[in-house]
Every structure is written in structure tokens, then in C-alpha cells.
Motif scaffolding. Structure first.
Motif: not given
Length: 150
Positions: A89-93, A96-105
Motif C-alpha cells: 500500500e505504501a508503494w502504491m501511494a 501513484r504520486a510520482i507518476r502523477k507528478k511525471l505526467r504533470e511535468l
């Protein structure tokens, strides 16, 4: 003066426990003279015998503890860190946050698609421990696109 039987009768009539019956201390003589259920009903009607209000259990102390965030320190914790928050669960959270930031960039065109893909793969490999760590890596390696002001 023993009013036990009168108290029991009143409790039965009113449908409450014997401990909740209140008898007017000034009218004890009149209550002791009552012999029948009818007499008890009359005394109830007159207000000589009443029902005490129900006692509740106050939750104010619990509310105060919650408000203060009481007993949450390391001494109160039971079980491993991974029992409270499983590794997956820690990994998933985190991912997901890192991939969201990458998409945003990428969508804001601050990184190229090739840099996005490279960072995405590294994130998947567990290279970054947080979004902040990812951003530090991007800054240190000058991976941000230079945006021209026109």
C-alpha cells in the motif's frame, strides 16, 4: 419506614427500574398508606411518585482525547510499521504520486517525452523514494526543459 413494595409497584406500573423511582420525602406517610396499585397510580398522577431521568455515560472525555490526538506516540504503537501500513500500500501511494507528478511535468512540457519515459522506468525500479526526491533528481541532472519567454 420500608417503602420497598410501593417502590416495586410504582416501577412495575411505570415500566422502569426500581432505582429510578423518586418518592417525595414530605409525602412518605401518604405513600406508606397506599395499599393497592390504584393508590400508587393516583400518587403518580399527583406527582408524589416520579421517574428519575436516565443517567447516560458521558463521552466528553473521549471527545477531548480525540481532539488532543491523545495516545498516538511511538509508545502506544503495536505491531510493525508494515502492519499499520503494508509495504504494498505504501508503494502504491508513493508510485501513484510520482507518476502523477511525471505526467504533470510532461503535459506542461517541462520535460520531454524521452525524459518522461526514462524517469518513469526509474520510478518503477524504485529509484525515487518520494515526489520531492524525484524533483531533486530532476533539478540536479538539469532535466527540466528551458522554457523560452516570448
Amino acid at each position: 419506614m420500608n417503602l420497598r413494595s410501593k417502590r416495586r409497584l410504582a416501577a412495575e406500573i411505570l415500566g422502569v427500574g426500581e432505582n429510578r423511582i423518586w418518592i417525595d420525602p414530605e409525602m412518605i406517610d401518604e405513600v406508606s398508606m397506599a395499599a393497592t396499585r390504584e393508590d400508587i397510580r393516583r400518587l403518580i398522577k399527583e406527582g408524589v411518585i416520579r421517574v428519575k431521568p436516565e443517567k447516560g455515560i458521558s463521552r466528553i472525555r473521549v471527545k477531548m482525547r480525540k481532539k488532543r490526538k491523545h495516545k498516538r506516540g511511538p509508545g502506544s504503537k503495536k505491531g510493525k510499521k508494515t502492519a499499520r501500513m503494508p509495504r504494498k500500500e505504501a508503494w502504491m501511494a508513493r508510485i501513484r504520486a510520482i507518476r502523477k507528478k511525471l505526467r504533470e511535468l510532461r503535459d506542461r512540457r517541462l520535460i520531454t517525452r524521452s525524459v518522461y519515459r526514462m524517469l518513469y522506468r526509474r520510478a518503477k525500479g524504485g529509484m525515487f523514494k518520494s515526489v520531492r526526491h524525484l524533483m531533486m533528481y530532476i533539478e540536479e541532472n538539469n532535466l527540466l526543459r528551458r522554457v523560452r519567454l516570448e
